[in-house]
Design an enzyme around this catalytic site. Structure first.
Site, PDB file in Angstrom:
ATOM      1  N   ALA A 120      42.438  43.209  26.479  1.00 48.84           N
ATOM      2  CA  ALA A 120      43.642  43.999  26.221  1.00 48.84           C
ATOM      3  C   ALA A 120      43.426  44.904  25.019  1.00 48.84           C
ATOM      4  CB  ALA A 120      44.839  43.089  25.971  1.00 48.84           C
ATOM      5  N   ASN A 173      47.674  47.387  38.836  1.00 56.81           N
ATOM      6  CA  ASN A 173      47.129  47.910  37.578  1.00 56.81           C
ATOM      7  C   ASN A 173      46.012  48.920  37.876  1.00 56.81           C
ATOM      8  OD1 ASN A 173      46.183  48.425  35.017  1.00 56.81           O
ATOM      9  ND2 ASN A 173      46.228  46.281  34.379  1.00 56.81           N
ATOM     10  N   TYR A 215      37.333  49.301  35.693  1.00 53.79           N
ATOM     11  CA  TYR A 215      36.367  48.327  36.199  1.00 53.79           C
ATOM     12  C   TYR A 215      35.454  48.951  37.253  1.00 53.79           C
ATOM     13  CZ  TYR A 215      39.511  45.080  33.831  1.00 53.79           C
ATOM     14  OH  TYR A 215      40.281  44.441  32.903  1.00 53.79           O
ATOM     15  N   GLU A 232      39.753  39.084  37.467  1.00 55.27           N
ATOM     16  CA  GLU A 232      40.917  39.332  38.314  1.00 55.27           C
ATOM     17  C   GLU A 232      41.767  40.392  37.638  1.00 55.27           C
ATOM     18  OE1 GLU A 232      41.170  35.711  37.347  1.00 55.27           O
ATOM     19  OE2 GLU A 232      40.105  34.915  39.072  1.00 55.27           O
TER      20      GLU A 232
END
Length: 152
Positions: free
Chosen positions: A73, A111, A118, A106
């Site tokens: 995050a 999102n 990713y 995950e």
């Protein structure tokens, strides 16, 4: 913006927990982060500005030849500035150094920003966990990146 990535310390935990509460609807507890600090199988790193402001963090764990990015995050004020990408790359670098063959993670189906990050780093969808997230209920997309092992 200039920043550096280094190991998390007990002094980072309050800032990490604060970012966690803003970033996720079902946040990890302070205790979970504290336990991550003490595990040899866990990589827990923080991105800090030159002014020593904590910008974000990553937690990954490694078992046998597999790794998982368990938590990543960035503070809302510092998103879109390469912090998340750098934290992700640091975790991948640590995995490679540990001889990990594949990394998993995950991500919420909705999102899109994280999924694009990713994908840009070589993660590919390999599965779906239906109704995995609780608040709100949502599927998790399982991603994997195969790593190139050094010296193989």
């Amino acid at each position: 913006m200039s920043f550096a990535i280094g190991p998390a310390t007990v002094y980072d935990l309050a800032s990490v927990a604060a970012i966690e509460r803003v970033a996720f609807s079902d946040p990890w507890s302070l205790r979970s982060f504290r336990e991550a600090l003490d595990s040899a199988t866990v990589y827990f790193a923080c991105a800090r500005s030159d002014a020593d402001v904590l910008l974000g963090y990553v937690v990954a764990w490694f078992v046998a030849d597999q790794g998982e990015i368990a938590n990543i995050a960035v503070s809302p004020d510092h998103r879109g500035q390469g912090v998340g990408r750098a934290l992700l790359e640091a975790a991948i670098g640590e995995a490679t150094a540990r001889g990990i063959a594949a990394m998993y993670l995950e991500v919420r189906d909705s999102n899109q920003r994280a999924r694009e990050l990713y994908a840009s780093r070589g993660f590919e969808e390999v599965g779906r966990r239906r109704r995995y997230y609780r608040r709100p209920v949502e599927d998790a997309i399982v991603l994997r990146r195969t790593l190139t092992l050094v010296g193989v």
